[in-house]
Scaffold this motif. Structure first.
Motif, PDB file in Angstrom:
ATOM      1  N   ASP A  81       0.393   0.725  -9.232  1.00  0.00           N
ATOM      2  CA  ASP A  81       0.641   1.613  -7.924  1.00  0.00           C
ATOM      3  C   ASP A  81      -0.786   2.126  -7.181  1.00  0.00           C
ATOM      4  OD1 ASP A  81       3.344   1.143  -8.203  1.00  0.00           O
ATOM      5  OD2 ASP A  81       3.642   3.334  -9.202  1.00  0.00           O
ATOM      6  N   PHE A  82      -1.825   2.457  -8.350  1.00  0.00           N
ATOM      7  CA  PHE A  82      -3.110   2.862  -7.791  1.00  0.00           C
ATOM      8  C   PHE A  82      -4.008   1.870  -7.401  1.00  0.00           C
ATOM      9  CE2 PHE A  82      -1.665   6.782 -10.112  1.00  0.00           C
ATOM     10  CZ  PHE A  82      -2.336   7.884  -9.142  1.00  0.00           C
ATOM     11  N   THR A  83      -3.543   0.679  -7.969  1.00  0.00           N
ATOM     12  CA  THR A  83      -4.298  -0.725  -7.493  1.00  0.00           C
ATOM     13  C   THR A  83      -4.035  -1.044  -6.091  1.00  0.00           C
ATOM     14  OG1 THR A  83      -4.449  -1.373  -9.939  1.00  0.00           O
ATOM     15  CG2 THR A  83      -4.929  -2.900  -8.228  1.00  0.00           C
ATOM     16  N   GLN A  84      -2.492  -0.609  -5.893  1.00  0.00           N
ATOM     17  CA  GLN A  84      -2.040  -1.209  -4.666  1.00  0.00           C
ATOM     18  C   GLN A  84      -2.869  -0.465  -3.465  1.00  0.00           C
ATOM     19  OE1 GLN A  84       1.976  -2.330  -4.189  1.00  0.00           O
ATOM     20  NE2 GLN A  84       2.036  -1.942  -2.039  1.00  0.00           N
ATOM     21  N   ARG A  85      -3.000   0.789  -3.785  1.00  0.00           N
ATOM     22  CA  ARG A  85      -3.794   1.806  -2.837  1.00  0.00           C
ATOM     23  C   ARG A  85      -5.160   1.374  -2.621  1.00  0.00           C
ATOM     24  NH1 ARG A  85      -1.951   7.028  -2.097  1.00  0.00           N
ATOM     25  NH2 ARG A  85      -4.060   7.654  -2.282  1.00  0.00           N
ATOM     26  N   SER A 121       8.974  -7.036 -10.198  1.00  0.00           N
ATOM     27  CA  SER A 121       8.815  -5.705  -9.945  1.00  0.00           C
ATOM     28  C   SER A 121       7.779  -4.856  -8.894  1.00  0.00           C
ATOM     29  CB  SER A 121       8.362  -4.882 -11.399  1.00  0.00           C
ATOM     30  OG  SER A 121       7.256  -5.666 -11.970  1.00  0.00           O
ATOM     31  N   GLU A 122       6.960  -6.267  -9.000  1.00  0.00           N
ATOM     32  CA  GLU A 122       5.623  -5.924  -8.239  1.00  0.00           C
ATOM     33  C   GLU A 122       6.336  -6.289  -6.336  1.00  0.00           C
ATOM     34  OE1 GLU A 122       2.664  -4.868  -6.136  1.00  0.00           O
ATOM     35  OE2 GLU A 122       2.281  -5.178  -8.272  1.00  0.00           O
ATOM     36  N   THR A 123       7.165  -6.876  -6.357  1.00  0.00           N
ATOM     37  CA  THR A 123       7.882  -6.691  -4.847  1.00  0.00           C
ATOM     38  C   THR A 123       8.538  -5.839  -4.574  1.00  0.00           C
ATOM     39  OG1 THR A 123       8.120  -9.282  -5.199  1.00  0.00           O
ATOM     40  CG2 THR A 123       9.447  -8.190  -3.467  1.00  0.00           C
ATOM     41  N   VAL A 124       9.302  -4.946  -5.640  1.00  0.00           N
ATOM     42  CA  VAL A 124       9.827  -3.710  -5.351  1.00  0.00           C
ATOM     43  C   VAL A 124       8.527  -2.674  -4.916  1.00  0.00           C
ATOM     44  CG1 VAL A 124      11.201  -1.741  -6.243  1.00  0.00           C
ATOM     45  CG2 VAL A 124      11.921  -4.256  -6.943  1.00  0.00           C
ATOM     46  N   ASP A 125       7.799  -2.511  -5.859  1.00  0.00           N
ATOM     47  CA  ASP A 125       6.443  -1.760  -5.818  1.00  0.00           C
ATOM     48  C   ASP A 125       5.980  -1.740  -4.318  1.00  0.00           C
ATOM     49  OD1 ASP A 125       7.133  -0.511  -8.040  1.00  0.00           O
ATOM     50  OD2 ASP A 125       5.159  -1.221  -9.022  1.00  0.00           O
ATOM     51  N   TRP A 126       5.722  -3.203  -3.968  1.00  0.00           N
ATOM     52  CA  TRP A 126       5.128  -3.301  -2.730  1.00  0.00           C
ATOM     53  C   TRP A 126       5.981  -2.927  -1.659  1.00  0.00           C
ATOM     54  CZ3 TRP A 126       7.152  -6.630   1.285  1.00  0.00           C
ATOM     55  CH2 TRP A 126       6.319  -6.649   2.425  1.00  0.00           C
ATOM     56  N   ALA A 127       7.304  -3.031  -1.676  1.00  0.00           N
ATOM     57  CA  ALA A 127       8.014  -2.568  -0.479  1.00  0.00           C
ATOM     58  C   ALA A 127       8.135  -1.043  -0.213  1.00  0.00           C
ATOM     59  CB  ALA A 127       9.846  -3.036  -0.796  1.00  0.00           C
ATOM     60  N   VAL A 128       8.229  -0.307  -1.615  1.00  0.00           N
ATOM     61  CA  VAL A 128       8.171   1.404  -1.802  1.00  0.00           C
ATOM     62  C   VAL A 128       6.922   1.532  -1.001  1.00  0.00           C
ATOM     63  CG1 VAL A 128       8.135   3.224  -3.253  1.00  0.00           C
ATOM     64  CG2 VAL A 128       9.806   1.163  -3.566  1.00  0.00           C
TER      65      VAL A 128
END
Length: 205
Positions: A81-85, A121-128
């Protein structure tokens, strides 16, 4: 050396570990510290699947085995999640780097299972993280609540094709709980920081 010999050579610990550490260092010194941690944790988690002893779960509780490092897997979801930020949509590239590094420490089938589970799970996280505007601490738990069950079920189901009898609801459920526990701990730390920041903004020195 043919391709198989090269691959086996790279999988030797004294070769694989420096490659993983060098990759992490490259991201770290590029100012991407969460990405560095993310790509390093993935090969560690996949290695632990075969290397770390598990504990049997009674049949009355669903059977299977408990993986002690499952809670670390929960932290990986948060680190992602932090990496996505840090990387925005480039987080997919970081996931690919982590999976490539995982081939140096794990069975290829486990890497494939891990990759597909992470993809779901990354797809779900990306959407959130793309569409939710809630505070970070809340998004950490929302994304983990949605992605942890999917990640665990997909991974254990795919891994069962190589490791007989690994799929058991005890294994699945303890893995999900461990992942959510790791996410909750981090979300509480982040929430405390959010409250402190909000208080400082309301009462500037």
């Amino acid at each position: 050396m043919n391709a198989t010999e090269i691959f086996l050579f790279l999988q030797q610990p004294h070769i694989a570990v420096p490659i993983v550490l060098a990759t992490m260092a490259a991201f770290f010194f590029a100012g991407r510290r969460w990405t560095a941690l993310y790509v390093g944790l993935m090969p560690l988690i996949n290695w632990s699947f075969a290397a770390v002893p598990t504990f049997p779960i009674p049949d009355d509780l669903g059977g299977g085995a408990f993986q002690p490092l499952a809670i670390v897997t929960g932290l990986v979801l948060v680190v992602r999640d932090f990496t996505q930020r840090e990387l925005k949509h480039w987080v997919w590239g970081a996931m690919l780097v982590g999976l490539v590094l995982s081939t140096l420490t794990s069975w290829i089938t486990i890497v494939v299972a891990s990759g597909l589970a992470f993809l779901v799970s990354e797809t779900v996280d990306w959407a959130v993280y793309t569409f939710s505007k809630r505070p970070l601490s809340q998004r950490i738990m929302i994304s983990s609540l949605a992605s942890a069950p999917l990640d665990q079920v997909v991974f254990i189901w795919l891994a069962s094709f190589v490791v007989p009898d690994i799929f058991a609801w005890g294994t699945v459920l303890t893995g999900i709980v461990s992942k959510l526990l790791g996410a909750w701990v981090v979300s509480q730390i982040v929430a405390a920081q959010e409250r402190k920041t909000a208080a400082n903004e309301m009462n500037p020195a």
